[in-house]
Write an enzyme that holds these catalytic residues in place. Structure first.
Site, mmCIF file in Angstrom:
data_model
loop_
_atom_site.group_PDB
_atom_site.id
_atom_site.type_symbol
_atom_site.label_atom_id
_atom_site.label_comp_id
_atom_site.label_asym_id
_atom_site.label_seq_id
_atom_site.Cartn_x
_atom_site.Cartn_y
_atom_site.Cartn_z
ATOM 1 C CB THR A 45 -1.207 0.068 0.982
ATOM 2 O OG1 THR A 45 -1.392 -1.576 1.537
ATOM 3 C CG2 THR A 45 -2.054 1.039 0.846
ATOM 4 C CB ALA A 46 3.146 2.863 2.570
ATOM 5 C CD GLU A 64 5.322 -7.830 -3.135
ATOM 6 O OE1 GLU A 64 4.953 -6.195 -2.644
ATOM 7 O OE2 GLU A 64 4.839 -8.185 -2.305
ATOM 8 C CB ALA A 65 8.229 -11.174 -1.178
ATOM 9 C CG ASN A 133 -7.942 -3.212 2.362
ATOM 10 O OD1 ASN A 133 -8.549 -2.844 1.319
ATOM 11 N ND2 ASN A 133 -6.891 -2.013 1.936
ATOM 12 C CG HIS A 545 -7.874 -1.868 11.513
ATOM 13 N ND1 HIS A 545 -8.890 -1.422 11.282
ATOM 14 C CD2 HIS A 545 -7.830 -2.158 9.847
ATOM 15 C CE1 HIS A 545 -10.083 -1.321 10.282
ATOM 16 N NE2 HIS A 545 -8.988 -1.548 9.862
ATOM 17 N N PRO A 590 -7.514 2.199 8.899
ATOM 18 C CG PRO A 590 -5.540 0.620 9.076
ATOM 19 C CD PRO A 590 -7.262 0.642 9.815
#
Ligand SMILES: Cc1cc2nc3c(=O)[nH]c(=O)nc-3n(C[C@H](O)[C@H](O)[C@H](O)COP(=O)(O)OP(=O)(O)OC[C@H]3O[C@@H](n4cnc5c(N)ncnc54)[C@H](O)[C@@H]3O)c2cc1C
Ligand SMILES: *[C@@H]1O[C@H](CO)[C@@H](O)[C@H](O)[C@H]1NC(C)=O
Ligand SMILES: *[C@@H]1O[C@H](CO)[C@@H](O)[C@H](O)[C@H]1NC(C)=O
Ligand SMILES: *[C@@H]1O[C@H](CO)[C@@H](O)[C@H](O)[C@H]1NC(C)=O
Ligand SMILES: *[C@@H]1O[C@H](CO)[C@@H](O)[C@H](O)[C@H]1NC(C)=O
Ligand SMILES: *[C@@H]1O[C@H](CO)[C@@H](O)[C@H](O)[C@H]1NC(C)=O
Ligand SMILES: *[C@@H]1O[C@H](CO)[C@@H](O)[C@H](O)[C@H]1NC(C)=O
Ligand SMILES: *[C@@H]1O[C@H](CO)[C@@H](O)[C@H](O)[C@H]1NC(C)=O
Length: 609
Positions: A45-46, A64-65, A133, A545, A590
């Site tokens: 996301t970030a 990225e895994a 999500n 979260h 969040p």
């Protein structure tokens, strides 16, 4: 071979619209050493927000895994209804795994919560947890951000000053009354909550399908004194109820992730310098003798190679795996590092501490109005639903976000609080809600009812703290995750009161005509405070979260891991940017704040701060 497969998949799924050059920028594995201005660990996301913003001005690698969710998860990360019904999104230790998409993390036995080991889902895919999500999008309260600003001694975290970063991240499409099937699920919103230009990539809008079950259950909350908010939850208030938007593209009701919003946008820019390494795991951040992060050791099917960072390394591996990688790289509590013979680069006792987690409990009843799943049972129903979804993004497959409602518990529910619990609650800002209530229904065949209606209470003010540490010096060993659930008695006291409050909602006249039969869970035998607490200990679940394990703080605060510009204390050239760095769990959900935070820190980096 994998590389070719990935290129085909990339083309097939339209990640890169029509540019072969774009496809080449996504590789499977790392086959040689390479050097970039910035190396971002974790394309979640970030991570993809920061990488995309930096790539307009500098060269960027993303490690990225995971792989591509379109390949690894079929439609489940794209079609909203399929996303909320993915079997691996279960907290139970005996969940059905989906190891292509999830890290399969399990907590330690939770001593104050029935000794349960909890499965904690975390996205392992390009897009990270934004691809798994529940897509709810809203912001926290002005008081919460003010608390953040004060704790880190940086007033640029107040709501008015972070609002531009929220807006920069998103484009908001108002609800479409022609396609939204529920005129009685009234949407109140601020049309200017997002920036609404092509440079504001994340798509935010409302579900086109709200099932009758939710519209009915939602009536119970205004009935007990939680009225509909007049502005919704993107303006810095969380009070009363709202039909909230989600990260969904209104055009066709597909999920909007950091990948198909931010990354897609940047890959369409020919000049942007970005390389994505999929199926590639960062195993260590490397430092030179002046403690400057100079690169990342990456392991993939093609072996181990160092990707060098000329300017900075940005760690965005998430709330459990960022602290793990810091410790494996020599940043963490000295005792832990020496226990595993890891050389100490920066002794930071706060790494992996201060885990905040919101937990919830529900009260369920049989109810008569149908839930979305009731329209997706027979092949004929599915065919109709598919036609609706494919034609214009409507019908039950477009079911996404629903209703939520926030409050501080009313006076009559607080009378049994211990003085200590009352004091703890009094320390939260005045606009920080204690409980979030969420109504939801699902098909109830297993219980002999049309629909099981659930009214849940989610704790917004957890006082229990968990922690994360390493099991060994080997990254292949999952971190030790102690969620700390209910270890502070205040949390149990508050949830007992919240469960009674939910029963008041069930007993309200608003639901009298739709309730069928007795309470299903906890059930009418569970009435004393002790029995309710016992039920909570054995049944509370996480709302996913978990936050704040590499918390931001003031210089000199020994428990802080990063400063207010996300720079790791004690080293140079390394930031952590993900949901591990807020100093606490913000009230509510969040992801909107994670996008905001990533925009804010990307701006700091680009402005040389
Ligand atoms: C099931 C679920 C439902 C949720 N529902 C909502 C909701 O409805 N609304 C809301 O606001 N929030 C929701 N959340 C929370 C929200 O999605 C997360 O807080 C947020 O996405 C976290 O973003 P992040 O950048 O911190 O981490 P992530 O998005 O998880 O990104 C971490 C990335 O790092 C990668 N990675 C990790 N370690 C390595 C390594 N060593 N090398 C390479 N890559 C690595 C991972 O594969 C992943 O891609 C939900 C979360 C979950 C799990
Ligand atoms: C899912 O994917 C398949 C292709 O594999 C497609 O035929 C189908 O229409 C898609 N949509 C839904 C809602 O299942
Ligand atoms: C809301 O409208 C839908 C669609 O007409 C209907 O099925 C549902 O029962 C209504 N809900 C309430 C609470 O009236
Ligand atoms: C570490 O790297 C930085 C940046 O490249 C450089 O300025 C510094 O001299 C290096 N330190 C050592 C000891 O190599
Ligand atoms: C730790 O540091 C020592 C001394 O600099 C070095 O010899 C050793 O190889 C390092 N160990 C590891 C695991 O990096
Ligand atoms: C959406 O598509 C369905 C199925 O083709 C159709 O019945 C419906 O009228 C369409 N709705 C709108 C608003 O176009
Ligand atoms: C985590 O917290 C528990 C108490 O809940 C404590 O026993 C344990 O030592 C802590 N672990 C770490 C690594 O801090
Ligand atoms: C319940 O149903 C009765 C009979 O149809 C109706 O008169 C009453 O208004 C309904 N109550 C509510 C709260 O909807």
């Amino acid at each position: 071979m994998l590389g070719r497969f990935t290129s085909i998949a990339v083309a097939a799924y339209g990640l890169v619209t029509a540019t072969a050059a774009g496809a080449q920028r996504i590789q499977s594995g790392v086959s040689t050493k390479a050097s970039f201005d910035y190396v971002v660990i974790g394309g979640g996301t970030a991570g993809l927000v920061v990488a995309s913003r930096l790539a307009e001005f500098a060269s960027v690698a993303v490690i990225e895994a995971g792989g591509l969710y379109e390949v690894d998860n079929g439609n489940a990360s794209t079609v909203p209804y399929l996303g909320i019904t993915m079997p691996f999104l279960a907290a139970d230790e005996n969940y059905t795994p989906n190891s292509l998409m999830d890290w399969d993390l399990l907590s330690t036995p939770q001593v104050a919560a029935g000794n349960r080991r909890v499965h904690y889902a975390q996205g392992k895919t390009l897009g990270g947890s934004s691809a798994i999500n529940s897509i709810g999008y809203h912001r926290a309260t002005k008081g919460a951000y003010k608390r953040w600003a004060d704790l880190v001694n940086d007033q640029s975290y107040t709501f008015d000053r972070i609002l531009p970063y929220f807006k920069r991240s998103c484009a908001l499409t108002p609800p479409d009354p022609k396609r939204r099937n529920a005129p009685n699920a009234t949407v109140k919103f601020d049309p200017f909550a997002c920036g609404n230009t092509p440079d504001n990539p994340l798509q935010v809008s409302w579900s086109h399908f709200v099932d009758a079950a939710r519209t009915w259950l939602a009536l119970a909350l205004p009935a007990i004194g939680q009225p509909l908010s007049s502005k919704g939850f993107n303006g810095g208030e969380l009070k009363g109820g709202a039909w909230i938007p989600g990260t969904v593209d209104a055009k066709d009701s597909t999920r909007s992730t950091s990948k198909n919003s931010y990354l897609r946008r940047i890959l369409e820019k020919k000049k942007a310098q970005i390389t994505i390494y999929l199926h590639s795991r960062a195993t260590k951040i490397v430092f030179n003798d002046s403690k400057r992060a100079t690169g990342v050791v990456v392991s993939s099917a093609q072996g181990e190679h160092v990707i060098s960072a000329k300017k900075e390394v940005i760690l965005s591996a998430g709330v459990f795996l960022s602290p793990q990688l810091l410790m494996l790289s020599g940043i963490g509590p000295a005792k832990t590092l020496s226990d595993f013979s890891i050389n100490i680069t920066s002794d930071l006792p706060g790494v992996g501490q201060n885990l905040w987690d919101q937990i919830f409990v529900g009260v369920t009843h049989g109810i008569s109005p149908p839930a979305s799943g009731a329209y997706l049972v027979s092949p004929e129903q599915k065919a109709i639903a598919l036609e609706q979804y494919n034609a214009n993004g409507t019908g039950p497959y477009s079911t996404g976000t629903g209703y939520m409602s926030f409050e501080k518990l009313p006076a009559q529910y607080r009378t049994n609080f211990s003085p200590r619990t009352a004091t703890l609650l009094s320390q939260f800002p005045a606009d920080w809600p204690e409980i979030e209530n969420v109504p939801v229904g699902f098909p109830g065949g297993a219980f002999g009812v049309t629909t099981v209606g659930a009214l849940s209470a989610i704790l917004q003010t957890p006082s229990s703290r968990g922690n994360v540490t390493i099991r060994s010096a080997n990254i292949a060993d999952a971190p030790v995750i102690n969620l700390g659930w209910l270890t502070d008695e205040a949390d149990g006291e508050i949830l007992v009161a919240a469960l009674k409050r939910v029963r008041e909602a069930w007993a309200s006249p608003a639901l009298a005509n739709i309730t069928v039969g007795p309470e299903l869970f906890p059930g009418s035998a569970v009435t004393s405070d002790a029995a309710i607490l016992n039920y909570i200990k054995n049944n509370a679940a996480s709302i996913w979260h978990a936050s704040a394990t590499c918390k931001m703080g003031k210089a000199g605060d020994r428990s802080a891991v990063v400063d207010s510009k996300a720079r790791v204390f004690g080293v140079k050239g390394l930031r952590v940017v993900d949901n591990s760095i807020p100093p606490f769990s913000l009230p509510g959900h969040p992801q909107a704040s994670v996008y905001m935070l990533a925009e804010k820190i990307a701006d700091d980096i680009l402005k040389g701060r």
